[in-house]
Scaffold this motif. Structure first.
Motif, mmCIF file in Angstrom:
data_model
loop_
_atom_site.group_PDB
_atom_site.id
_atom_site.type_symbol
_atom_site.label_atom_id
_atom_site.label_comp_id
_atom_site.label_asym_id
_atom_site.label_seq_id
_atom_site.Cartn_x
_atom_site.Cartn_y
_atom_site.Cartn_z
ATOM 1 N N GLU A 20 34.809 20.866 50.714
ATOM 2 C CA GLU A 20 34.432 21.701 49.574
ATOM 3 C C GLU A 20 32.928 21.626 49.334
ATOM 4 O OE1 GLU A 20 36.126 21.033 45.473
ATOM 5 O OE2 GLU A 20 36.721 23.101 45.867
ATOM 6 N N GLU A 22 30.651 21.136 51.563
ATOM 7 C CA GLU A 22 30.034 21.932 52.625
ATOM 8 C C GLU A 22 30.059 23.425 52.259
ATOM 9 O OE1 GLU A 22 28.859 20.831 55.522
ATOM 10 O OE2 GLU A 22 28.953 22.506 56.937
ATOM 11 N N ALA A 23 31.239 23.905 51.835
ATOM 12 C CA ALA A 23 31.400 25.326 51.513
ATOM 13 C C ALA A 23 30.569 25.716 50.287
ATOM 14 C CB ALA A 23 32.876 25.638 51.272
ATOM 15 N N ASP A 27 27.456 28.230 50.145
ATOM 16 C CA ASP A 27 27.489 29.432 49.284
ATOM 17 C C ASP A 27 26.218 29.506 48.439
ATOM 18 O OD1 ASP A 27 29.951 30.004 50.287
ATOM 19 O OD2 ASP A 27 31.073 29.724 48.411
ATOM 20 N N LEU A 45 32.024 23.032 38.503
ATOM 21 C CA LEU A 45 33.161 22.849 39.421
ATOM 22 C C LEU A 45 33.686 21.415 39.353
ATOM 23 C CD1 LEU A 45 35.064 23.717 41.694
ATOM 24 C CD2 LEU A 45 33.197 23.374 43.317
ATOM 25 N N ARG A 49 37.376 20.203 38.190
ATOM 26 C CA ARG A 49 38.192 19.346 39.065
ATOM 27 C C ARG A 49 38.691 18.112 38.298
ATOM 28 N NH1 ARG A 49 39.683 22.041 42.450
ATOM 29 N NH2 ARG A 49 38.602 22.884 44.241
ATOM 30 N N TYR B 21 35.427 34.997 52.003
ATOM 31 C CA TYR B 21 35.048 33.597 51.774
ATOM 32 C C TYR B 21 34.389 33.530 50.404
ATOM 33 C CZ TYR B 21 30.187 34.740 52.954
ATOM 34 O OH TYR B 21 28.931 35.274 52.954
ATOM 35 N N GLY B 22 33.981 32.362 49.965
ATOM 36 C CA GLY B 22 33.489 32.169 48.599
ATOM 37 C C GLY B 22 32.541 33.236 48.080
ATOM 38 N N VAL B 23 31.406 33.422 48.781
ATOM 39 C CA VAL B 23 30.372 34.346 48.291
ATOM 40 C C VAL B 23 30.878 35.778 48.242
ATOM 41 C CG1 VAL B 23 28.111 35.352 48.809
ATOM 42 C CG2 VAL B 23 28.461 32.892 49.056
ATOM 43 N N TYR B 43 36.643 28.341 43.045
ATOM 44 C CA TYR B 43 37.186 27.329 43.966
ATOM 45 C C TYR B 43 38.437 26.631 43.433
ATOM 46 C CZ TYR B 43 33.787 27.899 47.629
ATOM 47 O OH TYR B 43 33.064 28.418 48.684
ATOM 48 N N MET B 59 37.884 26.009 57.426
ATOM 49 C CA MET B 59 36.426 25.972 57.532
ATOM 50 C C MET B 59 35.982 26.753 58.769
ATOM 51 S SD MET B 59 35.573 24.372 54.829
ATOM 52 C CE MET B 59 33.812 24.060 55.034
ATOM 53 N N ALA B 62 29.258 26.907 61.079
ATOM 54 C CA ALA B 62 28.031 26.803 60.272
ATOM 55 C C ALA B 62 27.074 27.926 60.665
ATOM 56 C CB ALA B 62 27.387 25.450 60.525
ATOM 57 N N ARG B 69 25.388 25.274 56.956
ATOM 58 C CA ARG B 69 26.673 24.842 56.395
ATOM 59 C C ARG B 69 27.759 25.872 56.686
ATOM 60 N NH1 ARG B 69 25.882 20.418 53.265
ATOM 61 N NH2 ARG B 69 23.777 20.080 52.462
ATOM 62 N N ALA B 70 29.002 25.388 56.743
ATOM 63 C CA ALA B 70 30.123 26.258 57.109
ATOM 64 C C ALA B 70 30.677 27.003 55.902
ATOM 65 C CB ALA B 70 31.216 25.410 57.748
ATOM 66 N N LYS B 71 31.370 28.122 56.200
ATOM 67 C CA LYS B 71 32.061 28.880 55.142
ATOM 68 C C LYS B 71 33.488 28.377 55.028
ATOM 69 C CE LYS B 71 29.704 33.246 56.160
ATOM 70 N NZ LYS B 71 29.831 34.554 56.833
ATOM 71 N N ARG B 72 34.044 28.493 53.821
ATOM 72 C CA ARG B 72 35.481 28.255 53.673
ATOM 73 C C ARG B 72 36.134 29.641 53.671
ATOM 74 N NH1 ARG B 72 38.345 24.857 48.770
ATOM 75 N NH2 ARG B 72 40.484 25.014 49.504
#
Lengths: 234, 103
Positions: A20, A22-23, A27, A45, A49, B21-23, B43, B59, B62, B69-72
């Motif tokens: 989380e 990382e994501a 973002d 956030l 949580r 994904y998030g954004v 989230y 995930m 990146a 960084r990677a996306k979820r």
């Protein structure tokens, strides 16, 4: 990472699970918000949580069911053991520790063994049951510790005597955090041994009634070890 | 039955397809509703929906634009589609006689 909002962002992001984090940081980097706004978003956030964690029973059990009453009772047991030890080795009498007044070396050894088991199992349950809210359980444990320290005026024993339970409790909490699985036989043996020792102490008038509450973590661990959901983490 | 924000999130993710994904979900919700969508709400709702089996997340790789960084990434499950349809149909049914619909 040197300004205040950036440090705040880095610090609050550490409270998130690694994927989380990382994501979320990705973002925030992608949308290019300022450091203050990003820090606020992550803090929001993290707070959500934490609040969500408290909708379950685990944090309540760890903090208010075990950490708080356990700390109060274990401080009493620690002091009682210290007073008994002082009486047996130096002949000092303590009015405030009257229930320990007639204990001999065998009952003292029994009490020490019980303190170790009570403290370790309480720490283990606190660490294992609600890992994510451990900081609250620690705060709940420290509050009465600091309060009693401020009120402690017994000159013949050190204030450190109140905290004999802390090393085994901390060890238990660390192990609870690391490995939830205890072999069912071992868990049952520990709970059985603690119960037998308590019956022995109780039979000799060397146990406060309230101390029976301290057996709960040992049997909870035994129950957890036998349950099919053993290994589940919070 | 889904909540309003859950429905918005599932619908946005379904519309975005592989690019959900998030954004992108957040931008879609904000653009469509004109309301601010916080990262916390996004989230925590994604996690709740995943626990209910309505979304699946994983995930991705990146990328440089995200600071390495990677996306979820998010995908709506068949159960999620069904729940969203149920919500949509309920809203349509209950809205049938409302003044702003009949006018």
């Amino acid at each position: 990472m040197n300004s205040l909002p950036q440090s705040l962002l880095a610090l609050s992001a550490r409270l998130l699970e690694s994927d989380e984090r990382e994501a979320v940081l990705g973002d925030l980097a992608e949308v290019g918000h300022g450091a203050w706004r990003s820090a606020g978003e992550v803090l929001g956030l993290v707070m959500r949580r934490q609040v969500l964690l408290w909708t379950g029973w685990r944090p309540w059990l760890a903090a208010l069911g075990v950490a708080l009453p356990g700390t109060l009772l274990l401080m009493g047991a620690s002091l009682s053991i210290s007073c008994t030890y002082e009486r047996l080795t130096r002949g000092q009498m303590f009015g405030a520790c009257a229930p320990t007044g007639h204990e001999g070396p065998l009952l003292l050894a029994c009490h020490i063994a019980l303190l170790l088991i009570w403290a370790w199992t309480s720490g283990f349950v606190v660490g294992a049951v609600s890992r994510a809210t451990l900081w609250v359980s620690v705060a709940v444990c420290l509050s009465p510790c600091l309060y009693c320290l401020s009120k402690f005026h017994e000159s013949s024993v050190s204030a450190a005597c109140l905290y004999l339970f802390l090393p085994p409790a901390i060890l238990g909490a660390r192990q609870g955090l690391r490995m939830i699985r205890i072999r069912p036989g071992v868990a049952l043996a520990v709970a059985g041994l603690a119960t037998a020792l308590m019956v022995c102490a109780w039979g000799n008038g060397a146990l406060f009634s309230l101390n029976w509450a301290l057996i709960f973590p040992a049997w909870f661990i035994a129950l957890l070890a036998w349950s099919p959901a053993n290994g589940e983490r919070a | 039955m889904l909540g309003e924000f859950e429905y918005l999130l599932i619908t946005a993710a379904a519309g975005l397809g592989d690019g959900a994904y998030g954004v992108s979900i957040r931008e879609e919700i904000e653009k469509t509703t004109g309301r601010t969508c916080s990262l916390g709400a996004l989230y925590t709702t994604i996690e709740r929906l995943e626990k209910k089996g309505l979304l699946k997340t994983w995930m991705g790789d990146a990328t440089a634009e995200r600071g390495g960084r990677a996306k979820r990434l998010v995908r709506v499950t068949a159960k999620g589609v069904q729940e969203a349809k149920t919500f949509y149909e309920a809203v349509m049914r209950i809205s049938r006689r409302a003044a702003w619909v009949t006018d």
